[in-house]
Design a protein around this motif. Structure first.
Motif, PDB file in Angstrom:
ATOM      1  N   PRO A 110       0.798  -1.214   0.070  1.00  0.00           N
ATOM      2  CA  PRO A 110      -0.165   0.121   0.133  1.00  0.00           C
ATOM      3  C   PRO A 110       0.700   1.182   0.083  1.00  0.00           C
ATOM      4  O   PRO A 110       0.517   2.250  -0.439  1.00  0.00           O
ATOM      5  CB  PRO A 110      -1.003  -0.073   1.327  1.00  0.00           C
ATOM      6  CG  PRO A 110      -0.663  -1.452   1.850  1.00  0.00           C
ATOM      7  CD  PRO A 110       0.635  -2.058   1.276  1.00  0.00           C
ATOM      8  N   ALA A 111       2.196   1.109   0.376  1.00  0.00           N
ATOM      9  CA  ALA A 111       2.893   2.278   0.565  1.00  0.00           C
ATOM     10  C   ALA A 111       3.898   2.559  -0.539  1.00  0.00           C
ATOM     11  O   ALA A 111       4.949   3.247  -0.534  1.00  0.00           O
ATOM     12  CB  ALA A 111       3.690   2.219   1.839  1.00  0.00           C
ATOM     13  N   THR A 112       3.483   1.883  -1.567  1.00  0.00           N
ATOM     14  CA  THR A 112       4.406   1.751  -2.909  1.00  0.00           C
ATOM     15  C   THR A 112       4.454   3.027  -3.557  1.00  0.00           C
ATOM     16  O   THR A 112       3.503   4.024  -3.722  1.00  0.00           O
ATOM     17  CB  THR A 112       3.904   0.523  -3.734  1.00  0.00           C
ATOM     18  OG1 THR A 112       4.976   0.380  -4.851  1.00  0.00           O
ATOM     19  CG2 THR A 112       3.002   0.761  -4.492  1.00  0.00           C
ATOM     20  N   THR A 113       5.330   3.428  -4.585  1.00  0.00           N
ATOM     21  CA  THR A 113       5.450   4.555  -5.133  1.00  0.00           C
ATOM     22  C   THR A 113       4.829   4.384  -6.731  1.00  0.00           C
ATOM     23  O   THR A 113       4.736   2.896  -7.111  1.00  0.00           O
ATOM     24  CB  THR A 113       6.671   5.033  -5.539  1.00  0.00           C
ATOM     25  OG1 THR A 113       7.558   4.032  -6.150  1.00  0.00           O
ATOM     26  CG2 THR A 113       7.589   5.069  -3.978  1.00  0.00           C
ATOM     27  N   LEU A 114       4.453   5.297  -7.290  1.00  0.00           N
ATOM     28  CA  LEU A 114       4.043   5.219  -8.602  1.00  0.00           C
ATOM     29  C   LEU A 114       4.936   4.396  -9.547  1.00  0.00           C
ATOM     30  O   LEU A 114       4.929   3.571 -10.377  1.00  0.00           O
ATOM     31  CB  LEU A 114       3.706   6.316  -9.404  1.00  0.00           C
ATOM     32  CG  LEU A 114       3.158   6.531 -10.742  1.00  0.00           C
ATOM     33  CD1 LEU A 114       1.699   5.804 -10.524  1.00  0.00           C
ATOM     34  CD2 LEU A 114       2.696   7.999 -11.116  1.00  0.00           C
ATOM     35  N   ASP A 115       6.411   4.862  -9.533  1.00  0.00           N
ATOM     36  CA  ASP A 115       7.497   4.201 -10.196  1.00  0.00           C
ATOM     37  C   ASP A 115       7.607   2.814 -10.142  1.00  0.00           C
ATOM     38  O   ASP A 115       7.634   1.938 -10.771  1.00  0.00           O
ATOM     39  CB  ASP A 115       8.851   4.701  -9.934  1.00  0.00           C
ATOM     40  CG  ASP A 115       8.984   6.077 -10.603  1.00  0.00           C
ATOM     41  OD1 ASP A 115       8.114   6.472 -11.575  1.00  0.00           O
ATOM     42  OD2 ASP A 115      10.115   6.767 -10.152  1.00  0.00           O
ATOM     43  N   LEU A 129      -2.106   0.229 -11.139  1.00  0.00           N
ATOM     44  CA  LEU A 129      -1.423   1.254 -11.738  1.00  0.00           C
ATOM     45  C   LEU A 129      -2.560   2.707 -12.312  1.00  0.00           C
ATOM     46  O   LEU A 129      -2.417   3.372 -12.095  1.00  0.00           O
ATOM     47  CB  LEU A 129      -0.637   0.771 -13.066  1.00  0.00           C
ATOM     48  CG  LEU A 129      -0.110   1.749 -13.923  1.00  0.00           C
ATOM     49  CD1 LEU A 129       1.056   2.726 -12.898  1.00  0.00           C
ATOM     50  CD2 LEU A 129       0.692   1.190 -15.013  1.00  0.00           C
ATOM     51  N   ALA A 130      -3.748   1.772 -13.060  1.00  0.00           N
ATOM     52  CA  ALA A 130      -4.731   2.666 -13.268  1.00  0.00           C
ATOM     53  C   ALA A 130      -5.114   3.266 -12.273  1.00  0.00           C
ATOM     54  O   ALA A 130      -5.503   4.662 -12.082  1.00  0.00           O
ATOM     55  CB  ALA A 130      -5.940   1.788 -13.921  1.00  0.00           C
ATOM     56  N   ALA A 131      -5.399   2.779 -11.004  1.00  0.00           N
ATOM     57  CA  ALA A 131      -6.054   3.627  -9.887  1.00  0.00           C
ATOM     58  C   ALA A 131      -5.049   4.648  -9.212  1.00  0.00           C
ATOM     59  O   ALA A 131      -5.488   5.804  -9.055  1.00  0.00           O
ATOM     60  CB  ALA A 131      -6.293   2.571  -8.726  1.00  0.00           C
ATOM     61  N   ARG A 132      -3.827   4.362  -9.247  1.00  0.00           N
ATOM     62  CA  ARG A 132      -2.823   5.223  -9.056  1.00  0.00           C
ATOM     63  C   ARG A 132      -2.741   6.346  -9.940  1.00  0.00           C
ATOM     64  O   ARG A 132      -2.551   7.656  -9.506  1.00  0.00           O
ATOM     65  CB  ARG A 132      -1.302   4.619  -8.945  1.00  0.00           C
ATOM     66  CG  ARG A 132      -0.821   3.889  -7.952  1.00  0.00           C
ATOM     67  CD  ARG A 132      -1.044   4.858  -6.656  1.00  0.00           C
ATOM     68  NE  ARG A 132      -0.483   4.470  -5.528  1.00  0.00           N
ATOM     69  CZ  ARG A 132       0.620   4.358  -5.067  1.00  0.00           C
ATOM     70  NH1 ARG A 132       1.507   5.330  -5.782  1.00  0.00           N
ATOM     71  NH2 ARG A 132       0.992   4.137  -3.945  1.00  0.00           N
ATOM     72  N   GLU A 133      -2.664   6.241 -11.211  1.00  0.00           N
ATOM     73  CA  GLU A 133      -2.945   7.144 -12.149  1.00  0.00           C
ATOM     74  C   GLU A 133      -4.041   8.131 -12.176  1.00  0.00           C
ATOM     75  O   GLU A 133      -3.904   9.122 -12.253  1.00  0.00           O
ATOM     76  CB  GLU A 133      -2.678   6.793 -13.578  1.00  0.00           C
ATOM     77  CG  GLU A 133      -0.906   6.282 -13.765  1.00  0.00           C
ATOM     78  CD  GLU A 133      -1.042   5.633 -15.106  1.00  0.00           C
ATOM     79  OE1 GLU A 133       0.218   5.608 -15.749  1.00  0.00           O
ATOM     80  OE2 GLU A 133      -1.910   5.210 -15.781  1.00  0.00           O
ATOM     81  N   ALA A 134      -5.089   7.570 -11.865  1.00  0.00           N
ATOM     82  CA  ALA A 134      -6.480   8.268 -11.828  1.00  0.00           C
ATOM     83  C   ALA A 134      -6.379   9.082 -10.476  1.00  0.00           C
ATOM     84  O   ALA A 134      -6.856  10.387 -10.520  1.00  0.00           O
ATOM     85  CB  ALA A 134      -7.475   7.384 -11.447  1.00  0.00           C
TER      86      ALA A 134
END
Ligand SMILES: [Zn+2]
Ligand SMILES: [Zn+2]
Ligand SMILES: [Zn+2]
Ligand SMILES: [Zn+2]
Length: 388
Positions: free
Chosen positions: A336-341, A382-387
């Motif tokens: 859960p604490a991950t970065t977008l990269d 990834l999609a959730a993160r980018e949104a």
């Protein structure tokens, strides 16, 4: 004579029967008390008395003693049960057939039915578990008596787990029944006997495959403590520990699985070096255990250390390599604490490995489908993160 009796009994009590026969309290491998005649184990004198008075031990004790003690009696019974279940499960397939060993439909002595759980097709490969077991026992004994070399001995030992006609391992309940047969054949030997050691290991893994995890646990724990006691080579001990860690995991005992995985991994590195396949495989197992306990950072750092080593010695399509990269990707996108990269890296990794798995292992392989599912999950993350 009394001395010999004294030597023999502890060996029998120290095996897979690790519970009080009356109250089922766990005795581990050494606690409690046992019946002086038949070696049935109890947590203490109270349970022993109650078992005699109310539990039917008064009528069974003699039979157990006659069978060779509690451990042998248990193995004989478990074997008979397994044969019955196996013959029932195969009844449809074996209708109208005969045993390729004794040529009968019903076994002359035990009256058991036929089984077939290997790759044999058509009219080949039908047999009685008792005939398969008898054949294995005779072949191994003959090799032992004539001091035949290890290669021959191993080939003959294979009859306990592999069909001599199709050369494929038995599976399912037939596998389980044969492993009980093997254990009941060799359990009375000294602990240091190689066949007894191999038999207990076969039994533990057979029970795991049949999803009898509680039973597998007591067998595997007993095996490990036996290996420690007899001072077995470290490599054998690591294999036993790794098998035991699987069982802990299957029973949801994840903390214990993790501890054992950590020990096995460091043991492999010490014994075989970082570049050995087994060390890399155990690094992967250890990382999986960390992920199960949501310790993503540690899993990530472990994979970052071991993946470059794997790249030096394994090909991209190697099974262990694929598993390691898959595990690394999971550690990246599940945190859960991950970065977008990190999530992007997970997606890229799986976009490379999933098609490789499909090409190398085939679409029906469980690793391929698991990887493809992970790729979907990672893309969704990834999609959730980018949104956001
Ligand atoms: Zn008890
Ligand atoms: Zn008794
Ligand atoms: Zn037969
Ligand atoms: Zn076969």
């Amino acid at each position: 004579m009394p001395k010999r009796k004294h030597e023999k009994q502890p060996k029998q009590s120290r095996m897979i029967l690790t519970q009080c026969a009356f109250c089922a309290a766990d005795l581990g491998l050494s606690l409690g008390k046992k019946c002086g005649r038949c070696s049935t184990r109890y947590c203490g004198p109270e349970c022993q008395v109650k078992h005699w008075q109310e539990g039917g031990h008064d009528t069974l004790c003699k039979t157990i003693k006659k069978a060779g003690g509690a451990e042998q009696y248990n193995a004989n019974n478990r074997y008979t049960e397994a044969v019955t279940v196996a013959a029932e499960a195969c009844a449809e397939d074996t209708k109208g057939q005969t045993c390729y060993i004794c040529t009968q439909a019903l076994h002359w002595k035990t009256k058991e039915g036929l089984v077939r759980m290997c790759a044999c097709r058509g009219t080949a490969g039908f047999a009685h578990v008792s005939c398969l077991a008898e054949q294995a026992e005779i072949l191994v004994a003959e090799a032992e008596e004539n001091n035949l070399d290890d290669k021959v001995l191993n080939e003959r030992w294979n009859r306990w787990h592999t069909c001599s006609l199709c050369e494929q391992q038995y599976h399912g309940i037939v596998k389980c029944a044969l492993r009980w047969a093997c254990w009941k054949t060799y359990l009375g030997r000294p602990e240091t006997d190689q066949f007894r050691c191999m038999a207990v290991s076969l039994l533990g893994n057979g029970l795991s495959d049949a999803a009898r995890h509680e039973d597998a646990l007591s067998v595997k724990e007993a095996e490990l403590s036996m290996l420690r006691r007899i001072g077995a080579p470290e490599g054998n001990m690591l294999i036993a520990q790794s098998n035991l860690a699987n069982t802990y995991h299957m029973l949801g005992r994840n903390e214990e699985a993790l501890q054992m995985r950590r020990d096995v991994f460091s043991g492999c590195v010490r014994l075989l070096g970082t570049e050995h396949r087994d060390s890399l495989h155990e690094a992967h197992n250890y990382a999986m255990s960390l992920i199960r306990l949501k310790r993503f950072k540690e899993a990530k750092s472990l994979m970052r250390k071991t993946l470059p080593v794997a790249r030096r010695v394994l090909s991209e399509g190697n099974d262990i390599m694929l598993r390691m990269r898959w595990t690394y990707a999971k550690a990246l996108y599940k945190d859960p604490a991950t970065t977008l990269d990190d999530v992007r890296e997970a997606v890229t990794t799986l976009e490379e490995t999933a098609p490789t798995a499909r090409r190398v292992l085939g679409g029906a392989h469980p690793l391929t489908s698991s990887m493809e599912l992970s790729l979907q999950d990672a893309r969704a993350a990834l999609a959730a993160r980018e949104a956001a």
